[in-house]
Design an enzyme around this catalytic site. Structure first.
Site, PDB file in Angstrom:
ATOM      1  N   HIS A  63      28.772  36.782  41.573  1.00 53.29           N
ATOM      2  CA  HIS A  63      28.835  37.674  42.748  1.00 53.29           C
ATOM      3  C   HIS A  63      27.908  38.852  42.569  1.00 53.29           C
ATOM      4  CE1 HIS A  63      32.392  35.312  43.314  1.00 53.29           C
ATOM      5  NE2 HIS A  63      32.933  35.778  42.227  1.00 53.29           N
ATOM      6  N   HIS A  93      27.847  47.489  38.072  1.00 49.29           N
ATOM      7  CA  HIS A  93      27.270  46.337  38.763  1.00 49.29           C
ATOM      8  C   HIS A  93      26.685  46.813  40.083  1.00 49.29           C
ATOM      9  CE1 HIS A  93      31.348  46.722  40.399  1.00 49.29           C
ATOM     10  NE2 HIS A  93      30.774  46.346  41.526  1.00 49.29           N
ATOM     11  N   THR A 198      36.380  46.103  46.213  1.00 48.34           N
ATOM     12  CA  THR A 198      35.713  45.612  47.435  1.00 48.34           C
ATOM     13  C   THR A 198      35.533  44.095  47.419  1.00 48.34           C
ATOM     14  OG1 THR A 198      33.504  45.789  46.472  1.00 48.34           O
ATOM     15  CG2 THR A 198      34.382  47.749  47.620  1.00 48.34           C
ATOM     16  N   THR A 199      35.963  43.469  46.301  1.00 50.30           N
ATOM     17  CA  THR A 199      35.923  42.006  46.229  1.00 50.30           C
ATOM     18  C   THR A 199      37.303  41.533  45.759  1.00 50.30           C
ATOM     19  OG1 THR A 199      35.197  42.100  43.918  1.00 50.30           O
ATOM     20  CG2 THR A 199      33.474  41.939  45.606  1.00 50.30           C
TER      21      THR A 199
HETATM   22  N1  LIG Z   1      33.109  46.263  43.796  1.00 48.75           N
HETATM   23  S1  LIG Z   1      34.253  47.136  43.017  1.00 48.75           S
HETATM   24  O1  LIG Z   1      33.628  48.215  42.267  1.00 48.75           O
HETATM   25  O2  LIG Z   1      35.272  47.517  43.958  1.00 48.75           O
HETATM   26  C1  LIG Z   1      35.020  46.098  41.820  1.00 48.75           C
HETATM   27  C2  LIG Z   1      35.202  46.575  40.521  1.00 48.75           C
HETATM   28  C3  LIG Z   1      35.802  45.753  39.565  1.00 48.75           C
HETATM   29  C4  LIG Z   1      36.230  44.470  39.913  1.00 48.75           C
HETATM   30  C5  LIG Z   1      36.874  43.618  38.856  1.00 48.75           C
HETATM   31  O3  LIG Z   1      37.094  44.083  37.751  1.00 48.75           O
HETATM   32  N2  LIG Z   1      37.160  42.341  39.165  1.00 48.75           N
HETATM   33  C6  LIG Z   1      37.669  41.412  38.120  1.00 48.75           C
HETATM   34  C7  LIG Z   1      39.032  41.738  37.608  1.00 48.75           C
HETATM   35  C8  LIG Z   1      39.292  41.603  36.252  1.00 48.75           C
HETATM   36  C9  LIG Z   1      40.564  41.867  35.749  1.00 48.75           C
HETATM   37  C10 LIG Z   1      41.593  42.274  36.577  1.00 48.75           C
HETATM   38  C11 LIG Z   1      41.337  42.430  37.923  1.00 48.75           C
HETATM   39  F1  LIG Z   1      42.311  42.814  38.755  1.00 48.75           F
HETATM   40  C12 LIG Z   1      40.060  42.160  38.439  1.00 48.75           C
HETATM   41  F2  LIG Z   1      39.830  42.344  39.751  1.00 48.75           F
HETATM   42  C13 LIG Z   1      36.042  43.997  41.213  1.00 48.75           C
HETATM   43  C14 LIG Z   1      35.428  44.822  42.182  1.00 48.75           C
HETATM   44 ZN   LIG Z   2      31.295  46.789  43.406  1.00 48.06          ZN
END
Ligand SMILES: NS(=O)(=O)c1ccc(C(=O)NCc2cccc(F)c2F)cc1
Ligand SMILES: [Zn+2]
Length: 237
Positions: A63, A93, A198-199
Site C-alpha cells: 500500500h 510512510h 487512514t487505511t
Molecule cells: N496512514 S496512517 O498514518 O493513518 C496509518 C498508520 C499506521 C498503520 C498501521 O500500523 N497499520 C498496520 C497495523 C499493525 C499493527 C496493528 C494495527 F492496528 C495496524 F493497523 C496504518 C495506517
Molecule cells: Zn498514512
C-alpha cells in the site's frame, strides 16, 4: 480478493463492509478548513527528539513504502502539543498519487497536495505493544506533512533511490542511518484533531498533528515513487 486496496471493488468506499468503524465518528482523513479551525491557547509547540533515532529498513507493504525504526526504547519521541506524554517513533510512510493525480489524504480548504508523509508514533507509556496502542483511543500520534511540487528535495532522493530495491509487495531492504528530521519543513506550526488510521483496520486511535507548512519535492521525485508503487503493487485500477 478479500484484501483491501484502492481499486473500484476493494477501495475506500468498500472498506466499511469488512471494517464497520469506517462509518465511525472520528474517521480520517478530513478536509482541514483553516477558517473554521479553533485556536487552542492551551496547546504548546510540539518537540521532535529524533537525534538518536535508528532506522532499520525500508519495505513495500503493497500500500505504501514504509521506513521502520528501532522502537525498543524511548530514543526517538514526539512530545508536547496535544500529547500528554512522549510517543515513540515507529515508522514513516508516504501516500503518493497516481500519475499526475494528487496523493495527499488530508486536504486544506478542499485543496489536495501531491503527496503526504505520515510519521507514526505510539504511546509506549500506557501500552505494552504497538498492536495494543494502535487499537486504543490515545494510542498513536501521527505527524502529517504535505509534499508540494517544486524543486528537487535534497534528501528525498535517499528514499526514491531505494524504491527500486523494494519494487514488489512484501519486499524489504536494509535502510540504516536515515533521520526523518531531514524531511521536516522549517515551521512546526500545526493543526491537531482526534482521528483514525487512514487505511484498514481504520482504528480510531490517532491524535493527528498536521503541519501547516508543506515540504517541496520535484515532479520527478514524486512520479518516480508513485509510478513505482502504483505500477508494482496495486492491481491495475
Ligand atoms: N496512514 S496512517 O498514518 O493513518 C496509518 C498508520 C499506521 C498503520 C498501521 O500500523 N497499520 C498496520 C497495523 C499493525 C499493527 C496493528 C494495527 F492496528 C495496524 F493497523 C496504518 C495506517
Ligand atoms: Zn498514512
Amino acid at each position: 480478493g478479500h484484501h483491501w486496496g484502492y481499486g473500484k471493488e476493494d477501495g475506500p468506499s468498500a472498506w466499511h463492509r469488512q471494517y464497520p468503524v469506517a462509518k465511525g465518528n472520528r474517521q480520517s482523513p478530513i478536509d482541514i478548513i483553516p477558517n473554521e479551525a479553533r485556536r487552542d491557547s492551551t496547546l504548546g509547540p510540539i518537540f521532535l527528539k529524533y537525534d538518536q533515532c535508528r532506522s532499520l529498513n525500508i519495505a513495500n507493504n503493497g500500500h505504501s513504502v514504509v521506513v521502520e525504526f528501532d522502537d525498543s526504547d524511548d530514543r526517538s519521541v514526539v512530545l508536547g502539543g496535544p500529547l500528554d506524554n512522549p510517543y515513540r517513533l515507529k515508522q514513516f510512510h508516504f501516500h503518493w498519487g497516481g500519475k499526475g493525480c494528487e496523493g495527499s489524504e488530508h486536504t486544506v480548504a478542499g485543496v489536495g497536495y501531491a503527496s503526504e508523509l505520515h510519521v507514526v508514533h505510539w504511546n509506549a507509556v500506557k501500552y505494552k505493544t504497538y498492536n495494543d496502542a494502535a487499537a486504543a483511543p490515545d494510542g498513536l500520534a501521527v505527524l502529517g506533512i504535505f509534499l508540494e511540487l517544486g524543486d528537487d528535495h535534497r534528501w528525498l532522493h535517499m528514499i526514491t533511490d531505494a524504491l527500486y530495491m523494494v519494487k514488489f509487495k512484501g519486499s524489504a531492504t536494509d535502510f540504516k542511518g536515515f533521520n526523518p528530521k531531514c524531511l521536516l519543513p522549517s515551521s512546526l506550526h500545526y493543526w491537531t484533531y482526534l482521528g483514525s488510521l487512514t487505511t484498514p483496520p481504520l482504528h480510531e486511535s490517532v491524535t493527528w498533528i498536521v503541519l501547516k507548512e508543506p515540504i517541496v519535492v520535484s515532479e520527478k521525485q514524486v512520479s518516480a515513487a508513485a509510478l513505482n508503487i502504483i505500477h508494482k503493487t496495486f492491481p491495475t485500477v
